[in-house]
Design an enzyme around this catalytic site. Structure first.
Site, PDB file in Angstrom:
ATOM      1  N   LYS A  25      57.236  89.821 -62.056  1.00 44.84           N
ATOM      2  CA  LYS A  25      58.755  90.055 -62.336  1.00 44.84           C
ATOM      3  C   LYS A  25      59.151  90.512 -62.820  1.00 44.84           C
ATOM      4  CE  LYS A  25      61.331  86.222 -61.676  1.00 44.84           C
ATOM      5  NZ  LYS A  25      62.194  85.145 -61.876  1.00 44.84           N
ATOM      6  N   ARG A  95      63.443  84.068 -68.056  1.00 42.38           N
ATOM      7  CA  ARG A  95      62.948  83.665 -66.215  1.00 42.38           C
ATOM      8  C   ARG A  95      61.775  84.059 -66.932  1.00 42.38           C
ATOM      9  NH1 ARG A  95      65.957  85.604 -61.819  1.00 42.38           N
ATOM     10  NH2 ARG A  95      67.708  84.394 -61.501  1.00 42.38           N
ATOM     11  N   GLY A 104      59.203  78.572 -58.086  1.00 43.46           N
ATOM     12  CA  GLY A 104      59.181  77.353 -58.559  1.00 43.46           C
ATOM     13  C   GLY A 104      58.997  76.516 -59.324  1.00 43.46           C
ATOM     14  N   MET A 106      57.985  77.542 -62.927  1.00 45.54           N
ATOM     15  CA  MET A 106      58.107  77.425 -63.815  1.00 45.54           C
ATOM     16  C   MET A 106      59.305  77.271 -64.357  1.00 45.54           C
ATOM     17  SD  MET A 106      54.906  79.789 -65.857  1.00 45.54           S
ATOM     18  CE  MET A 106      54.968  80.876 -64.127  1.00 45.54           C
ATOM     19  N   ARG A 339      59.878  90.462 -55.367  1.00 50.72           N
ATOM     20  CA  ARG A 339      58.533  90.751 -54.628  1.00 50.72           C
ATOM     21  C   ARG A 339      57.613  90.589 -53.650  1.00 50.72           C
ATOM     22  NH1 ARG A 339      58.874  84.491 -57.106  1.00 50.72           N
ATOM     23  NH2 ARG A 339      60.534  83.695 -55.676  1.00 50.72           N
ATOM     24  N   HIS A 457      62.524  75.541 -51.968  1.00 47.20           N
ATOM     25  CA  HIS A 457      61.397  75.024 -53.313  1.00 47.20           C
ATOM     26  C   HIS A 457      60.898  74.661 -52.444  1.00 47.20           C
ATOM     27  CE1 HIS A 457      58.520  71.889 -54.653  1.00 47.20           C
ATOM     28  NE2 HIS A 457      58.398  73.643 -56.250  1.00 47.20           N
ATOM     29  N   ARG A 564      23.106  68.932 -39.051  1.00 48.84           N
ATOM     30  CA  ARG A 564      22.192  67.234 -39.861  1.00 48.84           C
ATOM     31  C   ARG A 564      22.189  66.243 -39.238  1.00 48.84           C
ATOM     32  NH1 ARG A 564      27.630  68.191 -41.264  1.00 48.84           N
ATOM     33  NH2 ARG A 564      28.508  69.164 -42.943  1.00 48.84           N
ATOM     34  N   ARG A 620      18.148  71.096 -40.229  1.00 46.25           N
ATOM     35  CA  ARG A 620      17.707  70.121 -41.175  1.00 46.25           C
ATOM     36  C   ARG A 620      17.352  68.470 -40.585  1.00 46.25           C
ATOM     37  NH1 ARG A 620      22.376  68.174 -45.927  1.00 46.25           N
ATOM     38  NH2 ARG A 620      22.235  66.608 -44.176  1.00 46.25           N
ATOM     39  N   GLU A 749      18.732  72.801 -53.186  1.00 47.11           N
ATOM     40  CA  GLU A 749      20.094  72.244 -53.455  1.00 47.11           C
ATOM     41  C   GLU A 749      19.484  71.755 -54.929  1.00 47.11           C
ATOM     42  OE1 GLU A 749      20.406  69.380 -50.507  1.00 47.11           O
ATOM     43  OE2 GLU A 749      18.640  69.555 -49.806  1.00 47.11           O
ATOM     44  N   SER A 768      18.437  78.792 -47.461  1.00 45.45           N
ATOM     45  CA  SER A 768      20.108  77.783 -47.078  1.00 45.45           C
ATOM     46  C   SER A 768      20.538  77.045 -48.839  1.00 45.45           C
ATOM     47  CB  SER A 768      20.000  77.275 -45.916  1.00 45.45           C
ATOM     48  OG  SER A 768      21.401  77.423 -45.779  1.00 45.45           O
ATOM     49  N   GLY A 770      22.303  74.627 -50.535  1.00 47.55           N
ATOM     50  CA  GLY A 770      22.885  72.859 -50.074  1.00 47.55           C
ATOM     51  C   GLY A 770      23.654  72.747 -51.343  1.00 47.55           C
ATOM     52  N   THR A 771      24.927  73.625 -51.797  1.00 44.90           N
ATOM     53  CA  THR A 771      25.898  73.355 -52.738  1.00 44.90           C
ATOM     54  C   THR A 771      26.098  73.284 -53.134  1.00 44.90           C
ATOM     55  OG1 THR A 771      27.622  74.996 -51.786  1.00 44.90           O
ATOM     56  CG2 THR A 771      25.895  76.095 -53.177  1.00 44.90           C
ATOM     57  N   ASN A 772      26.963  71.505 -52.196  1.00 43.96           N
ATOM     58  CA  ASN A 772      27.100  70.591 -52.592  1.00 43.96           C
ATOM     59  C   ASN A 772      26.362  69.228 -53.738  1.00 43.96           C
ATOM     60  OD1 ASN A 772      29.313  70.753 -50.604  1.00 43.96           O
ATOM     61  ND2 ASN A 772      28.746  69.487 -49.315  1.00 43.96           N
ATOM     62  N   ASP A 773      25.277  69.198 -53.005  1.00 41.33           N
ATOM     63  CA  ASP A 773      23.727  68.489 -54.027  1.00 41.33           C
ATOM     64  C   ASP A 773      23.789  69.808 -55.362  1.00 41.33           C
ATOM     65  OD1 ASP A 773      23.981  66.076 -53.069  1.00 41.33           O
ATOM     66  OD2 ASP A 773      21.865  66.697 -51.925  1.00 41.33           O
ATOM     67  N   CYS A 835      25.637  76.290 -47.048  1.00 42.21           N
ATOM     68  CA  CYS A 835      25.643  75.631 -46.182  1.00 42.21           C
ATOM     69  C   CYS A 835      26.538  74.286 -46.597  1.00 42.21           C
ATOM     70  CB  CYS A 835      24.475  74.439 -44.869  1.00 42.21           C
ATOM     71  SG  CYS A 835      23.544  73.868 -45.967  1.00 42.21           S
ATOM     72  N   TYR A 855      24.586  84.732 -44.874  1.00 42.37           N
ATOM     73  CA  TYR A 855      25.236  84.416 -43.959  1.00 42.37           C
ATOM     74  C   TYR A 855      25.983  83.231 -44.867  1.00 42.37           C
ATOM     75  CZ  TYR A 855      21.875  80.945 -42.807  1.00 42.37           C
ATOM     76  OH  TYR A 855      20.724  79.976 -43.474  1.00 42.37           O
TER      77      TYR A 855
END
Length: 879
Positions: A25, A95, A104, A106, A339, A457, A564, A620, A749, A768, A770-773, A835, A855
């Site tokens: 702002k 502001r 909205g 702050m 803005r 808002h 899977r 897999r 993983e 590959s 396996g970023t969850n595990d 993945c 990929y």
């Protein structure tokens, strides 16, 4: 001032490139000042002052205070008015203004500088006592709410009581005496709550207000918004102190919000709203429903022409759609802010493509203009036109944010969260939303408000989140106490089904069927075409069945990065065969049971290969622990034992033997194939036979099956399972008399796999992530349980975001980078992908590009998001 650090800047000292220091702002007010536009002058307290405030234990130090007062003096000279002077008073607005727009989230205080003496001077000076006392009661209300945290609701109730006693409906029907009465009542309420009088010293008011804005950077709603939008906590907010101009000073004054293009559709035409004899808060808070900007052309033609010219100039200058706030004081136009405007996904695409066609920006810039997360809104269903025709419209509001929403009525953000956690779809119905409702809005299918316009808002936040919103349906009567609302003569209770059409503003009193979206044409097609040209990573999809594979392919997936296989085991006959295998106590019986599953697996793989039309498919092998396939309830155990022709005791023995204290780190993944190599042999047979069949059917496709061994942490275990795969596959290919290549790779993983990736790459032809595990094991907490305590971590600023939603680039990212480098050292041609869920998260996609992955793979609906994010990553970080 030579030796001191500069914490405060006049608008005339800044410019549009100083966003980090002056906030969005402040930088834009400085830029408009430089362009010679009619901006009420003032100064900006920098984001660094905010950071310093938190470092000093939430205090504004003497150095910063001294600079604020010094600049207040400069501002008085520029404006020719004096703070706290009853003869010709300077009033200011205070502001917030962070680097990134947080609509909205702050706080704002208007009319600051008024007290019992100044208000009389203002009444005399303007010859408009009603206006002076209206401004004073507004100031007491805002200061009490924002700075002193008193109940906003109580002030509204006092106003309603005064209107009722007078027998009027609208605020504008209250006269000078009523306004004076409100001031007295407001101050009484303040004293009763605070035990002291309302502060009369304007300098005290100013410093308290600046503190309140700094404090609001850390309020719960701002923290939730920042987490959702990945805005770092340490950025802080700037504070803008600006000379007040008054839209509430009579019938040739007013205030409004306008966009240079329509933020819902992207159409090139001034779009906005204004209120005569009102202040900015009235429009944004949605307490009164405003008139469209086109009407200003009739009411004040000269002001309208001047505003239209400024709007056009600002859009040309910023080369983007602008969202502007303006005030008209006694027929004179003032610009309060500009803005880049928040817009819906459809509008974002149209505006980006149109700006290219208009010669304002190039294709690369257009690709960077659309927020990938927004595309989600385009890919989701719309109402079935047939069902829609039959459904009666029960009410109409403003089409504030497009989309089709169907859900059960709830009336509070807390209830929305609770119902959502129980798996229910909800629609949040409110008089008007306030920033405190953000978490409830986030989990709702749609939002319906009684008050508020297209720039309220609810509308702005819903558009940013891609959530359907219908606002300003004034015929609704809400009863929060009884949890019900009345519309069209009918009562709807909490839990009743309603549907909203955010593209038309229609409200339906029933659940309406939806149909899938078709984003493949027009602006979407053109922009995604450019994105595909610029990106360097491929985008695959995660798909476990032909339907998901086809969906991903339709959204532009170039292959499957994760199929899977266990999801295929849970149906009817298959689960029986899997259970037979689990209870078998010798290899021959296990092989017999697996032979029953094999044709099902092969059929599924053939369907998936067909859907992907010869593009790569990574399959897999079995990952979950075996106990997941067995029953847990006593009656199911008895029934299944009967079906399998074994005793209940024997089945109990097997179930007990499979019990693990920590199954996520137990006997699963490649560990199953080490214990029971016949599982890997069966799955290999299904994969290779399916590929041979499809290859024969489509000789022009090149089938290269990719087999992925999960949960590897040691090269020897990978080699052990790979040997089973290779001997099985080679025999099948030889018997078929066909020349077919295949690849065996692994999921990275387990942290140990990343640390020893150079060794693992001796056997793995692809990695590959396996970023969850990998996230789970690196942090050492379970993603299923982390939600229970992560809230405390956000509150205490230990983590800023959920590591399962946004990749932890410091820790998990370091392991990925290391594994990629080590893998390439051993096998330069190795291909690398991701993945886990992070494959569809834009900041994580950018990280994957930076570390050199080939990929990313994500769920079908996130494929377009990943395509766009990959293009933006390549444009920002050329390889």
């Amino acid at each position: 001032m030579a030796n001191t650090y500069k914490y405060v800047y006049l608008f005339s000292e800044g410019n549009g490139s100083m966003k980090e220091l002056l906030g969005g702002k402040g930088a834009n007010l400085a830029e408009m000042t430089n362009l010679g536009m009619p901006v009420p002058q003032g100064f900006t307290v920098t984001t660094e002052a905010c950071t310093q405030y938190y470092k000093d234990g939430r205090q504004i130090n003497e150095e910063i205070q001294a600079q604020i007062y010094e600049y207040l003096g400069k501002m008085e000279e520029i404006c020719g008015k004096k703070f706290a002077d009853p003869e010709n008073p300077l009033l200011v607005s205070v502001r917030s203004g962070a680097r990134a727009s947080m609509p909205g989230m702050m706080d704002t205080i208007l009319n600051l500088g008024l007290n019992d003496v100044v208000v009389e001077g203002l009444a005399k000076f303007t010859d408009n006592p009603r206006f002076a006392y209206d401004s004073y009661r507004r100031f007491i209300q805002m200061f009490s709410d924002v700075v002193m945290e008193l109940s906003k609701k109580r002030f509204e109730e006092i106003i309603d009581e005064v209107k009722e006693q007078k027998g009027v409906k609208q605020d504008v029907e209250l006269d000078t005496d009523d306004m004076k009465r409100l001031v007295v009542l407001f101050k009484e309420f303040y004293k009763q709550e605070k035990g002291e009088d309302f502060p009369q010293d304007p300098k005290v008011q100013l410093m308290e207000a600046v503190k309140a804005v700094f404090r609001s950077w850390d309020n719960p709603r701002a923290n939730v918004y920042r987490r959702m939008n990945e805005i770092p906590y340490d950025w802080g907010t700037a504070v803008n102190v600006q000379a007040m101009v008054f839209g509430n000073s009579g019938s040739n004054s007013g205030t409004g919000v306008a966009f240079t293009r329509n933020p819902a559709t992207g159409e090139k035409a001034l779009f906005g709203e204004y209120l005569i004899n009102a202040q900015g808060e009235d429009v944004v808070a949605g307490v009164r429903t405003p008139s469209p900007i086109s009407k200003l052309h009739e009411e004040m033609p000269q002001v309208y022409e001047q505003f239209a010219a400024i709007a056009n100039r600002l859009e040309q200058h910023y080369k983007d759609m602008q969202d502007m706030e303006f005030t008209i004081e006694n027929g004179k136009l003032y610009m309060l802010q500009t803005r880049n405007g928040k817009r819906t996904a459809a509008a974002a695409l149209k505006v980006a493509v149109d700006l290219v066609d208009e010669g304002m920006i190039d294709e690369k810039e257009a690709v960077c203009r659309v927020d990938p997360k927004q595309l989600d809104a385009l890919l989701h269903p719309t109402f079935d036109p047939q069902a829609l025709k039959k459904a009666p419209v029960i009410g109409k509001g403003l089409a504030a944010s497009p989309g089709a929403a169907c859900g059960r009525v709830v009336f509070t953000a807390e209830d929305a969260k609770q119902w959502h956690e129980q798996g229910e779809k909800v629609i949040l119905v409110r008089l008007e939303t306030s920033p405190e409702d953000i978490e409830g809005m986030q989990v709702s299918q749609g939002i319906l408000t009684v008050r508020g316009g297209m720039t309220s808002h609810a509308a702005v936040v819903a558009r940013g989140m891609g959530t359907c919103c219908v606002s300003g349906c004034g015929e609704i009567v809400v009863d929060y106490e009884e949890k019900k609302f009345t519309l069209g003569g009918k009562v709807y209770h909490e839990g009743d089904w309603i549907s909203l059409d955010g593209s038309t503003g229609s409200i339906y009193g029933e659940a309406i069927a939806t149909v899938p979206a078709d984003p493949g044409s027009g602006y979407f097609g053109r922009l995604m075409g450019w994105a595909d040209r610029f990106r360097q990573m491929k985008v695959y999809t995660n798909a476990d069945n032909p339907h998901d594979a086809a969906q991903g392919y339709a959204f532009g997936a170039q292959g499957i990065g994760l199929c899977r296989t266990e999801h295929m085991f849970f149906e009817g006959e298959r689960i029986k065969a899997i259970r037979e295998m689990i209870v078998s106590d010798n290899v021959a019986d296990r092989e017999k049971a697996l032979a029953k599953i094999m044709p099902y697996q092969q059929g599924d793989f053939e369907g998936i290969y067909e859907a992907m039309q010869g593009n790569p498919v990574v399959i897999r092998f079995l990952d979950p622990p075996l106990h997941e396939f067995l029953p847990t309830k006593e009656e199911d155990i008895a029934e299944i034992a009967g079906e399998m022709g074994i005793s209940v005791e024997k089945l109990h023995t097997v179930i007990d033997s499979l019990h693990e204290f920590n199954p996520m780190m137990g006997h699963r993944g490649c560990r199953l194939a080490v214990a029971y190599p016949e599982i890997a042999a069966m799955q290999t047979t299904a994969v290779i036979n399916a590929a041979i069949h499809v290859q024969k059917k489509h000789p022009d496709w090149t089938m290269v099956p990719e087999i992925m061994i999960p949960l590897v942490g040691e090269v020897k275990e990978l080699k052990y399972v790979k040997d089973v795969v290779v001997s099985t596959a080679d025999a099948l290919i030889q018997a078929a008399g066909i020349d077919m290549k295949y690849e065996v790779g692994t999921m990275i993983e387990i942290p140990r796999a990343a640390l020893t990736a150079d060794e693992i790459a001796q056997e793995a032809e692809f990695f590959s992530f396996g970023t969850n595990d990998l996230t789970q094991m690196t942090f050492g907490f379970s993603r299923d349980d982390a939600g229970k305590f992560l809230g405390y971590y956000y509150d205490n600023k230990i983590y800023e975001s959920d590591p399962f939603a946004h990749l932890d680039q410091k820790g998990v990212g370091k392991l990925m980078k290391m594994a990629a480098e080590l893998g390439k050292k051993t096998r330069p041609e190795i291909h690398l992908g991701i993945c886990g869920e992070h494959g569809g998260d834009p900041t994580s996609v950018e990280f994957c590009h930076k570390v050199g992955l080939d990929y990313v793979s994500c769920s079908p609906f996130r494929v377009p998001i990943a395509r766009l994010a990959a293009a933006q990553a390549a444009i920002k970080n050329p390889r």
